[in-house]
Design a protein around this motif. Structure first.
Motif, mmCIF file in Angstrom:
data_model
loop_
_atom_site.group_PDB
_atom_site.id
_atom_site.type_symbol
_atom_site.label_atom_id
_atom_site.label_comp_id
_atom_site.label_asym_id
_atom_site.label_seq_id
_atom_site.Cartn_x
_atom_site.Cartn_y
_atom_site.Cartn_z
ATOM 1 N N ALA A 305 0.833 -1.202 0.000
ATOM 2 C CA ALA A 305 0.000 0.000 0.000
ATOM 3 C C ALA A 305 0.868 1.253 0.000
ATOM 4 N N LYS A 306 1.953 1.224 0.785
ATOM 5 C CA LYS A 306 2.882 2.359 0.783
ATOM 6 C C LYS A 306 3.436 2.597 -0.615
ATOM 7 N N LEU A 307 3.814 1.529 -1.280
ATOM 8 C CA LEU A 307 4.396 1.650 -2.619
ATOM 9 C C LEU A 307 3.400 2.250 -3.614
ATOM 10 N N ASP A 308 2.120 1.987 -3.388
ATOM 11 C CA ASP A 308 1.080 2.510 -4.283
ATOM 12 C C ASP A 308 0.475 3.815 -3.783
ATOM 13 N N ASN A 309 1.069 4.358 -2.697
ATOM 14 C CA ASN A 309 0.537 5.584 -2.091
ATOM 15 C C ASN A 309 -0.919 5.433 -1.678
ATOM 16 N N ARG A 310 -1.236 4.242 -1.187
ATOM 17 C CA ARG A 310 -2.591 3.975 -0.708
ATOM 18 C C ARG A 310 -2.605 3.935 0.814
ATOM 19 N N LYS A 311 -3.756 4.240 1.396
ATOM 20 C CA LYS A 311 -3.943 4.087 2.829
ATOM 21 C C LYS A 311 -4.209 2.611 3.130
#
Length: 332
Positions: A305-311
């Motif tokens: 999720a961090k890599l995709d800029n997702r929460k």
């Protein structure tokens, strides 16, 4: 070996379009994308990983640090991290710190030199300050089995202190007061927290802490038989032992077999981790479940999720659960 230019000529598209297809860009017409795939198949074209990395600034790889490879704990942990990673068509690169500060740092340096897209770290030796500094420089990092308050949102861990308390309370609830404890290495936070939980449970029950009842073992296979022998020799009055992991409990089983001590009747034993073998020994081992599958899965999902800029709603602290089987008996 076929080239991008040859693929573009066969597919009748530009080399830029081929490059975008290889690197997974969304804005490519489906018809063009299919022509590129067909041309790659006909030419047996294999994209160069280094070229892909340069073009996309990604290596499609995750680096993972574990304590060692000689453990029934780390195998399932790596497996569940890799399961999540591979679903995203990424690869897991794993290295071991081997219980050494220098080797942990060398391992992380190695992974960073490989330009991995993110890190999953199980570190016993690096200081909190070092981990905070590392995460500030490399925010795509998740810490496993450890709480560093300043970066708590990037930590996934079990409440080991509560687990030690639950294990000891189980023995107390079955009438035991003379309760031994064989810890893991005291250099490990897990061991210290589980020991504190043991002491907390004794205190709540009004049972005095006796340092003679506590002996240091190891979470791996080394030296635990001798630790069990020493504990039973110097404190023959104990009626129960809290083993800080299931490996230690198995060593206690062996020593009890040597001495003709019936586990669950003459001596109660409780473990920690709920390893696969804990339900297959006889009597079946009562233990504290360490949810390795959930921790590995949560860590990987949070990193992706961090890599995709997702929460991602990370379940940071997991609650230990008592698994009652047959190795704890009631004291008459």
């Amino acid at each position: 070996m076929a080239t991008i230019k040859e693929v573009s000529e066969l597919a009748k598209v530009s080399t830029a379009t081929v490059s975008r297809v290889i690197n997974g860009h969304a804005y490519v017409k489906e018809a063009n994308k299919q022509r590129v795939y067909d041309a790659m198949k006909i030419l047996d074209f294999q994209p160069n990983a280094s070229a892909q990395a340069l073009a996309s600034n990604k290596t499609n790889s995750i680096g993972m640090l574990v304590g060692s490879f000689d453990s029934p704990f780390y195998g399932p942990l790596m497996h569940h991290v890799e399961q999540e990673v591979r679903q995203k068509n990424m690869h897991l690169i794993v290295t071991s710190g081997q219980e050494s500060l220098n080797k942990e740092q060398e391992s992380i340096d190695f992974l960073l030199a490989k330009q991995v897209d993110g890190l999953v770290l199980h570190s016993d030796k690096l200081s909190d300050d070092t981990l905070i500094s590392l995460l500030l420089r490399n925010p795509n990092t998740i810490i496993i089995n450890r709480l560093v308050p300043e970066i708590a949102e990037s930590c996934v861990y079990i409440n080991n202190e509560q687990g030690g308390m639950v294990a000891t309370q189980c023995l107390i609830d079955n009438g035991h007061k003379n309760i031994g404890c064989i810890s893991g290495q005291m250099s490990k936070v897990d061991s210290r927290d589980r020991l504190q939980g043991y002491r907390n449970a004794l205190g709540v029950a009004g049972i005095s802490y006796n340092p003679m009842y506590v002996i240091e073992g190891r979470f791996d296979h080394e030296g635990n038989h001798e630790a069990a022998r020493r504990l039973l020799d110097r404190a023959p009055e104990i009626t129960a032992i809290f083993c800080q992991n299931d490996n230690i409990a198995l060593a206690v089983y062996d020593v009890c077999a040597e001495r003709g001590i019936a586990i669950g009747k003459e001596l109660s034993v409780i473990g920690f981790d709920n390893d696969n073998h804990s339900q297959h020994v006889r009597p079946r081992l009562t233990t504290i479940d360490y949810p390795i599958n959930r921790i590995g899965s949560y860590a990987a999902k949070a990193l992706l999720a961090k890599l995709d800029n997702r929460k991602y709603a990370l379940a940071n602290s997991l609650v230990p659960e008592l698994i009652e089987r047959d190795s704890v008996g009631k004291l008459n």
